[in-house]
Scaffold this active site. Sequence first.
Site, PDB file in Angstrom:
ATOM      1  N   ASP A  14      70.878 -41.094 -57.892  1.00 27.22           N
ATOM      2  CA  ASP A  14      70.523 -42.502 -57.741  1.00 27.22           C
ATOM      3  C   ASP A  14      70.095 -42.950 -59.132  1.00 27.22           C
ATOM      4  O   ASP A  14      68.968 -42.701 -59.548  1.00 27.22           O
ATOM      5  CB  ASP A  14      69.380 -42.656 -56.737  1.00 27.22           C
ATOM      6  CG  ASP A  14      68.891 -44.089 -56.634  1.00 27.22           C
ATOM      7  OD1 ASP A  14      69.703 -45.015 -56.822  1.00 27.22           O
ATOM      8  OD2 ASP A  14      67.686 -44.286 -56.375  1.00 27.22           O
ATOM      9  N   GLU A  56      75.404 -43.262 -56.802  1.00 27.67           N
ATOM     10  CA  GLU A  56      75.304 -44.626 -56.292  1.00 27.67           C
ATOM     11  C   GLU A  56      75.846 -45.587 -57.347  1.00 27.67           C
ATOM     12  O   GLU A  56      75.474 -45.516 -58.518  1.00 27.67           O
ATOM     13  CB  GLU A  56      73.850 -44.960 -55.959  1.00 27.67           C
ATOM     14  CG  GLU A  56      73.694 -46.307 -55.295  1.00 27.67           C
ATOM     15  CD  GLU A  56      72.270 -46.561 -54.835  1.00 27.67           C
ATOM     16  OE1 GLU A  56      71.669 -47.551 -55.323  1.00 27.67           O
ATOM     17  OE2 GLU A  56      71.767 -45.793 -54.000  1.00 27.67           O
ATOM     18  N   ASP A 103      63.295 -42.347 -54.681  1.00 32.17           N
ATOM     19  CA  ASP A 103      64.534 -42.275 -55.468  1.00 32.17           C
ATOM     20  C   ASP A 103      65.192 -40.910 -55.267  1.00 32.17           C
ATOM     21  O   ASP A 103      66.413 -40.792 -55.330  1.00 32.17           O
ATOM     22  CB  ASP A 103      64.231 -42.522 -56.946  1.00 32.17           C
ATOM     23  CG  ASP A 103      63.602 -43.881 -57.164  1.00 32.17           C
ATOM     24  OD1 ASP A 103      64.340 -44.844 -57.421  1.00 32.17           O
ATOM     25  OD2 ASP A 103      62.363 -43.983 -57.046  1.00 32.17           O
TER      26      ASP A 103
END
Length: 187
Positions: free
Chosen positions: A7, A67, A140
């Site tokens: 991420d 992502e 996260d």
Amino acid sequence: MRILGIDPGTNLLGWAVLDTTDKKAQVVVMGVLDLAKLADHYAKLKYIYERITSIVNEYKPDELSIEAPFFGKNVQSMLKLGRAQGVCIAIAAANGMPVTEYAPMRIKQAITGQGAASKEQVANILQRMLHFTEMPGHLDATDALAAAYCHFLQTISPLGAPKSGTIGGPAKSWKEFALRNPSRIKK
């Protein structure tokens, strides 16, 4: 297959390693890189490079699931986020790892069934599905785990996973599946 999920971020970058076999997945490790203490953006990129390279060398993932950046209003923030993501993708490419990007909404939808789910909802569902006991201090890390788990789900989908370097989910038709997976078609 071992999947590294990332991420990307410029203050906190989440990462997770997921082992998969057949239709089962197991968390190996997850964490965050705390970049907020580094004032200079270039120092952050160097730190990302060093730490992600170290993680790749230690855990030897087979693929990267990352992502994709969402489109925000602040162009400078998007540029910095894109650079952080680019460093991670370059590390994967240099290590011969296929890379697949997933839109944030697609990841949330794969985990929770809702594209607008909160970080907390994603983390709680992952904790129940993957049976890890300790919730990380920063979500996260679970966002990175969600990226890896989303990729795992796409690989076991009957319509197959997207080609490396694409954003999306399972093929929407058998024709799309055939185009994405020519080696799986018997002639």
